[in-house]
Scaffold this active site. Structure first.
Site, PDB file in Angstrom:
ATOM      1  N   SER A  10       2.187  -5.509   0.399  1.00  0.00           N
ATOM      2  CA  SER A  10       1.207  -4.840   1.256  1.00  0.00           C
ATOM      3  C   SER A  10       1.115  -3.337   0.954  1.00  0.00           C
ATOM      4  O   SER A  10       2.108  -2.616   1.058  1.00  0.00           O
ATOM      5  CB  SER A  10       1.621  -5.083   2.712  1.00  0.00           C
ATOM      6  OG  SER A  10       1.291  -3.981   3.510  1.00  0.00           O
TER       7      SER A  10
HETATM    8  N1  LIG Z   1      -4.191   0.080   9.328  1.00  0.00           N
HETATM    9  C1  LIG Z   1      -2.973  -0.695   9.262  1.00  0.00           C
HETATM   10  C2  LIG Z   1      -3.219  -1.961   8.483  1.00  0.00           C
HETATM   11  C3  LIG Z   1      -2.063  -2.924   8.589  1.00  0.00           C
HETATM   12  C4  LIG Z   1      -2.411  -4.289   8.054  1.00  0.00           C
HETATM   13  O1  LIG Z   1      -3.575  -4.731   8.059  1.00  0.00           O
HETATM   14  N2  LIG Z   1      -1.382  -4.997   7.621  1.00  0.00           N
HETATM   15  C5  LIG Z   1      -1.583  -6.360   7.159  1.00  0.00           C
HETATM   16  C6  LIG Z   1      -0.761  -6.555   5.887  1.00  0.00           C
HETATM   17  S1  LIG Z   1      -1.359  -5.503   4.591  1.00  0.00           S
HETATM   18  C7  LIG Z   1      -1.067  -7.311   8.221  1.00  0.00           C
HETATM   19  O2  LIG Z   1      -0.120  -7.011   8.907  1.00  0.00           O
HETATM   20  N3  LIG Z   1      -1.698  -8.460   8.382  1.00  0.00           N
HETATM   21  C8  LIG Z   1      -1.224  -9.475   9.278  1.00  0.00           C
HETATM   22  C9  LIG Z   1      -1.988  -9.595  10.558  1.00  0.00           C
HETATM   23  O3  LIG Z   1      -2.955  -8.839  10.790  1.00  0.00           O
HETATM   24  O4  LIG Z   1      -1.621 -10.468  11.332  1.00  0.00           O
HETATM   25  C10 LIG Z   1      -1.863   0.148   8.602  1.00  0.00           C
HETATM   26  O5  LIG Z   1      -2.179   1.001   7.779  1.00  0.00           O
HETATM   27  O6  LIG Z   1      -0.699  -0.047   8.937  1.00  0.00           O
END
Ligand SMILES: N[C@@H](CCC(=O)N[C@@H](CS)C(=O)NCC(=O)O)C(=O)O
Length: 238
Positions: A32
């Site tokens: 990620s």
């Molecule tokens: N704007 C957030 C984005 C975080 C994000 O979208 N993380 C994804 C992985 S890259 C995630 O946790 N996805 C799982 C979900 O939304 O359940 C940041 O910069 O921390």
């Protein structure tokens, strides 16, 4: 590894010294980009933070325990002894303010901070969603095609990002800052997915300059893995 600190507790009329375990944990996924920005910072500043890997695809961000810490079910998530913080850019600046206050990566000078924050907010609202955000459906196997419209949007957002480097080698001024750390994993991932960075000479030079970071090579290895996965789904690349 946990850090133990001595603290004084009062029991009845007596004060006793007790050892308290202080562990700071980062919940993350290796590929990620927002998680990798925090890992770049941890390596750069040699911060003592425990890493706990979470498998998003196996639903590990949707468990009751995880949702109690972060109802938005996203990683990266920082647990600083019960203080839960999500959003990668907030985590980056919190770690510096808390553990290396006024460090050059996020100096305690209002105008310098403002320029760093400007890049972080631009990245959050414009650069990330219009670049890596557009290939997430591929990674999730929801589609196997990057449309011409998406490709045009990625080029467009890179040309806007290039403008930030018209005066300096780094995104928020003369020195490397958390703004650069936040951008690097996204740019590296896209490069390894086949994006032609040489069309943006200032960003290409900046990408080379990022080699000064202690975590650069480890991050490249992850970006290469991510690119390999992307190309297994989209052989022609970006
Ligand atoms: N704007 C957030 C984005 C975080 C994000 O979208 N993380 C994804 C992985 S890259 C995630 O946790 N996805 C799982 C979900 O939304 O359940 C940041 O910069 O921390």
């Amino acid at each position: 590894m946990p850090v133990y600190i001595w603290t004084v507790d009062t029991i009845g009329r007596y004060s006793v010294r007790i050892k308290v375990k202080m562990t700071i944990t980062l919940y993350y996924a290796p590929m990620s980009p927002p998680c990798r920005a925090i890992i770049l910072l941890i390596k750069e500043l040699e911060l003592n933070i425990e890493l706990k890997e979470v498998n998003v695809f196996a639903g590990e961000t949707m468990t009751e325990d995880f949702l109690r810490m972060n109802p938005e079910h996203t990683i990266p998530l920082l647990d600083d002894n019960g203080f839960y913080l999500w959003e990668s850019r907030a985590i980056l600046t919190y770690l510096i303010d808390s553990f290396r206050p006024a460090h050059d990566l996020y100096p305690n000078i209002p105008k310098e901070k403002a320029l760093i924050n400007r890049v972080l907010y631009h990245e959050l609202t414009e650069f990330y969603p219009n670049s890596f955000g557009l290939i997430i459906p591929i990674m999730k196997r929801q589609t196997a095609v990057v449309s011409d419209e998406s490709k045009a949007k990625i080029s467009n957002v890179f040309s806007r990002l290039e403008l930030y480097l018209s005066r300096n080698d780094w995104f928020a001024g003369e020195n490397i800052t958390v703004a650069d750390l936040s951008l690097l994993p996204t740019v590296a991932s896209l490069v390894h997915c086949g994006f032609n960075i040489s069309e943006f000479p200032r960003i290409a030079d900046w990408y080379e300059n990022c080699k000064v970071l202690k975590g650069y090579h480890d991050d490249q290895a992850v970006a290469q893995q991510l690119g390999g996965y992307f190309r297994s789904l989209v052989p022609e690349g970006l």
